[in-house]
Design a protein around this motif. Structure first.
Motif, mmCIF file in Angstrom:
data_model
loop_
_atom_site.group_PDB
_atom_site.id
_atom_site.type_symbol
_atom_site.label_atom_id
_atom_site.label_comp_id
_atom_site.label_asym_id
_atom_site.label_seq_id
_atom_site.Cartn_x
_atom_site.Cartn_y
_atom_site.Cartn_z
ATOM 1 N N GLN A 97 0.866 -1.095 0.020
ATOM 2 C CA GLN A 97 -0.022 0.009 -0.052
ATOM 3 C C GLN A 97 0.853 1.354 -0.001
ATOM 4 O OE1 GLN A 97 -2.973 0.294 3.201
ATOM 5 N NE2 GLN A 97 -3.356 2.186 2.670
ATOM 6 N N GLY A 98 0.569 2.138 -0.837
ATOM 7 C CA GLY A 98 1.211 3.554 -0.788
ATOM 8 C C GLY A 98 2.379 3.505 -2.051
ATOM 9 N N GLY A 99 2.811 4.819 -2.123
ATOM 10 C CA GLY A 99 3.905 5.118 -3.011
ATOM 11 C C GLY A 99 5.142 4.596 -2.823
ATOM 12 N N PHE A 100 5.264 4.261 -1.278
ATOM 13 C CA PHE A 100 6.536 3.560 -0.968
ATOM 14 C C PHE A 100 7.078 2.422 -1.806
ATOM 15 C CE2 PHE A 100 9.974 2.008 1.495
ATOM 16 C CZ PHE A 100 9.821 0.805 1.812
ATOM 17 N N TYR A 101 5.758 1.655 -2.288
ATOM 18 C CA TYR A 101 6.137 0.500 -2.931
ATOM 19 C C TYR A 101 6.180 0.837 -4.269
ATOM 20 C CZ TYR A 101 5.069 -1.922 1.544
ATOM 21 O OH TYR A 101 4.820 -1.872 2.777
ATOM 22 N N GLY A 102 6.364 1.809 -4.918
ATOM 23 C CA GLY A 102 6.115 2.188 -6.289
ATOM 24 C C GLY A 102 4.989 1.945 -7.190
ATOM 25 N N TYR A 103 4.368 3.025 -7.128
ATOM 26 C CA TYR A 103 3.049 3.095 -8.021
ATOM 27 C C TYR A 103 3.487 2.926 -9.634
ATOM 28 C CZ TYR A 103 0.606 5.890 -4.232
ATOM 29 O OH TYR A 103 0.188 6.170 -3.266
ATOM 30 N N PHE A 105 1.132 3.868 -12.785
ATOM 31 C CA PHE A 105 -0.057 4.636 -13.420
ATOM 32 C C PHE A 105 -0.566 4.114 -14.687
ATOM 33 C CE2 PHE A 105 -1.568 7.715 -10.202
ATOM 34 C CZ PHE A 105 -0.314 7.579 -9.196
#
Lengths: 114, 113
Positions: A97-103, A105
């Motif tokens: 969950q979240g941008g930490f994991y690399g979105y 898009f």
């Protein structure tokens, strides 16, 4: 071989109509999102699903209803469209969950309500 | 939640090095700094992530001082195709990952010939 694909790319519709945007990811990620980017370019989280479960719902009007039939798909249905709904809607996914994991898009759906 | 502050815009010329700084005074111990790049009509894409000191990849370098209250994204020898909006996100693995759900306004970098 697009990783996150959204359809349609452009959507022009009249006020009061109902429309849907579809999103699919083939990355095996367990979390998917809908973001809205308005004319001022501010990118705001709308919804987040983890393994088909809604985990984030950010003060979005009830007219917006996400649906995740499986963890690879997250669709967005909008009822009674209003002028203020005009924006670019991005679908994204991540492993965790979240941008930490690399979105990752999608390329966005430009919605214009007239 | 860690709040970030970046310049609204920056201008550069082709071939120059560009440094974009992000302030995050209330960064938490388990927060990482992650940068994204967004071209017009596209979704943001991951560029680089770091926790402390320096991280380098084929696209950019990320410098993080010892106090971690700021970070600097460095783009070496920019080209016209580096014209984009750059976002700094601060957060970590769940449960602190929530803060990385929100993108600020980012920094609009314009590279001229």
């Amino acid at each position: 071989d697009t990783a996150v694909s959204q359809t349609p790319k452009y959507l022009v519709t009249q006020m009061g109509n109902d429309k849907s945007i579809k999103c699919e990811q083939n990355l095996g990620h367990d979390t998917m999102y809908w973001y809205k980017q308005d004319s001022k370019k501010f990118l705001k989280i709308m919804f987040s699903y983890n393994n088909k479960e809604l985990i984030i719902n950010e003060t979005v009007p009830n007219r917006f209803s996400p649906k995740s039939p499986d963890k690879a798909h997250l669709n967005l249905h909008i009822n009674s469209l209003e002028l203020g709904d005009s924006a670019v809607y991005f679908c994204a996914s991540s492993q965790g969950q979240g941008g930490f994991y690399g979105y990752t898009f999608g390329s966005g759906t430009r919605l214009t309500v007239v | 939640l860690a709040k970030t502050t970046q310049p609204i815009s920056m201008d550069s010329y082709e071939g120059q090095e560009v440094n974009i700084t992000c302030s995050h005074n209330n960064i938490a111990t388990n927060d990482y700094i992650t940068w994204y790049q967004q071209f017009p009509s596209q979704g943001p894409r991951f560029i680089i992530q770091g926790y402390k000191t320096k991280v380098t990849n084929e696209v950019a370098s990320l410098f993080i001082p010892a106090d971690r209250k700021s970070s600097t994204l460095s783009l070496p020898r920019v080209s016209l195709s580096d014209t984009a909006v750059y976002y700094c996100l601060v957060g970590g693995p769940y449960p602190s990952g929530y803060s990385t759900l929100t993108f600020g306004k980012g920094t609009m970098l314009l590279v001229s010939p």
